[in-house]
Design an enzyme around this catalytic site. Structure first.
Site: not given
Length: 432
Positions: A38, A113, A137
């Site tokens: 990420k 996210s 997330s």
């Protein structure tokens, strides 16, 4: 002895912001396994943007602790994945680099996210990925994309090198297509790091096993309350029934603090974000200001141009909650409500081993469906309690509703990752 590999796969879902075409790796438990990271986790020599214009072109001079561990375990880091800007979202639509789409249905979001990481795994681009979880997330995109995602106990995985959104809530964790791969990546990143003041010195994770027989599974009524799609609830109830068939004992229970959890989470996270994002001022981070103008005007312009709408909204709300005369009305009350959530978990874990329910109240939204921020915030209702309490939580696929994946959430006691992974493996094998 090091080895090299090439990674040049198409990315139809816009899962990546930055791709590494030539990758060096060494021998180890992750030897040569493609792993996506990420884009809010620092990687030396590789652009790290947090999905934001304000960090476009930023290349960290150091690796996050989890990156050092993955490299030493032989993992092949193939790129940085798309995400909601600074982790603020449930859809990955707020990224400055365009939305990621769901590999199951490209007209829908992958969740957020950590949507890019989940999409990269679900599409088969990589075998596993790292995400971060501040209020769901990791678990949200795992549920929406039909994969496995684990949010570890707060302090179990070092946050050194994670670009902060809300320090007291966020954790780095693994996403994978199955429980065994999720557990493997988790075992490589869990551990003590003296550079992280919240890191805890605990024994290494135990080898994964399949175990559900005799486990007491608490099912809070509030996890199936208002806002949960009946089709999703039905699939999850069937999954819980499957746990019972595999030997678990189902215990109906109640978690009254759920009514305060969402508000407590958003006041806390936005307040911490308003403080953390103050560093993006054009001096420390961000584009250099126009020195002819006043500092105040230059600072405002840099942030207005560099931050997206959702990030600006959360900074403003957080600044208001911390402002003179209002901190006691909002932030202090949020911390009291947070303690109520912790107390509820402690009470429940006196009589049950694991808490189960839906990961998300709905299946993946259609692109553009959550233009109203409140509807997006409400989608986090089932995931934020685990972050407020700091306990581990995992999403494992349990079926489909409306043709889209549904996740079963398993929540454990502090440091009981091994227990919820063992239960998830038993469920996965029993559902095969």
């Amino acid at each position: 002895m090091g080895s090299k590999m090439s990674f040049d796969k198409p990315d139809p879902d816009n899962a990546f912001i930055t791709l590494c075409r030539e990758i060096d790796y060494q021998e180890g438990p992750l030897s040569g396994i493609p792993i996506a990271i990420k884009d809010n986790i620092s990687t030396a020599g590789i652009q790290t943007t947090c999905g934001s214009k304000i960090l476009k072109g930023y290349i960290p001079p150091y690796d996050a602790h989890v990156i050092t561990l993955i490299r030493s375990a032989g993992g092949a880091i193939v790129g940085k994945t798309n995400m909601d800007e600074f982790g603020m979202g449930t859809t990955t639509e707020s990224s400055a680099f365009g939305p990621t789409t769901n590999p199951v249905d490209p007209t829908r979001v992958p969740g957020g996210s950590s949507g890019g990481s989940a999409a990269a795994v679900a599409s088969g681009l990589v075998r596993m990925a790292l995400g971060t979880d501040t209020g769901g997330s990791i678990r949200c995109p795992a549920s929406f994309c039909g994969i496995v995602g684990l949010k570890p106990t707060y302090g179990r995985v070092s946050r050194y090198g994670l670009i902060a959104y809300a320090n007291s809530l966020e954790q780095i964790g693994p996403l994978a297509r199955n429980v065994r791969d999720c557990a493997l990546l988790y075992s490589c990143i869990a551990g003590y790091d003296p550079r992280d003041g919240t890191s805890l010195d605990l024994p290494a994770p135990t080898p994964l096993r399949s175990e559900i027989q005799g486990k007491r599974i608490g099912v809070p009524a509030e996890f199936f309350g208002e806002g949960v799609d009946p089709a999703v609830a039905s699939v999850v109830q069937s999954g819980i029934q499957r746990l019972e068939e595999l030997g678990a004992v189902i215990v109906p229970c109640s978690m009254p603090s759920m009514r305060y959890a969402l508000a407590a989470y958003y006041v806390t996270s936005m307040s911490e974000a308003s403080s953390n994002l103050g560093r993006y001022d054009g001096v420390r981070y961000g584009q250099a200001p126009d020195t002819v103008r006043s500092w105040h005007d230059a600072y405002s312009e840099i942030r207005r141009a560099g931050f997206g709408e959702e990030v600006r909204r959360r900074i403003l709300l957080g600044s208001f909650a911390l402002s003179a005369g209002y901190q006691g009305k909002y932030y202090a009350k949020a911390q009291a409500a947070r303690q109520m959530v912790r107390d509820d978990f402690e009470r429940l874990f006196e009589s049950v081993d694991i808490i189960a329910g839906p990961t998300m109240p709905t299946v993946a939204f259609r692109l553009g469906e959550t233009s109203d921020p409140l509807s997006m915030y409400l989608a986090d209702i089932l995931t934020v309690p685990a972050n407020l309490a700091g306990v581990p939580a995992l999403s494992v696929p349990c079926g489909t509703a409306h043709g889209m994946p549904v996740g079963l959430q398993l929540i454990g006691r502090h440091f009981a990752e091994d227990e919820i992974l063992a239960a998830a493996l038993a469920f996965e094998e029993g559902s095969a």
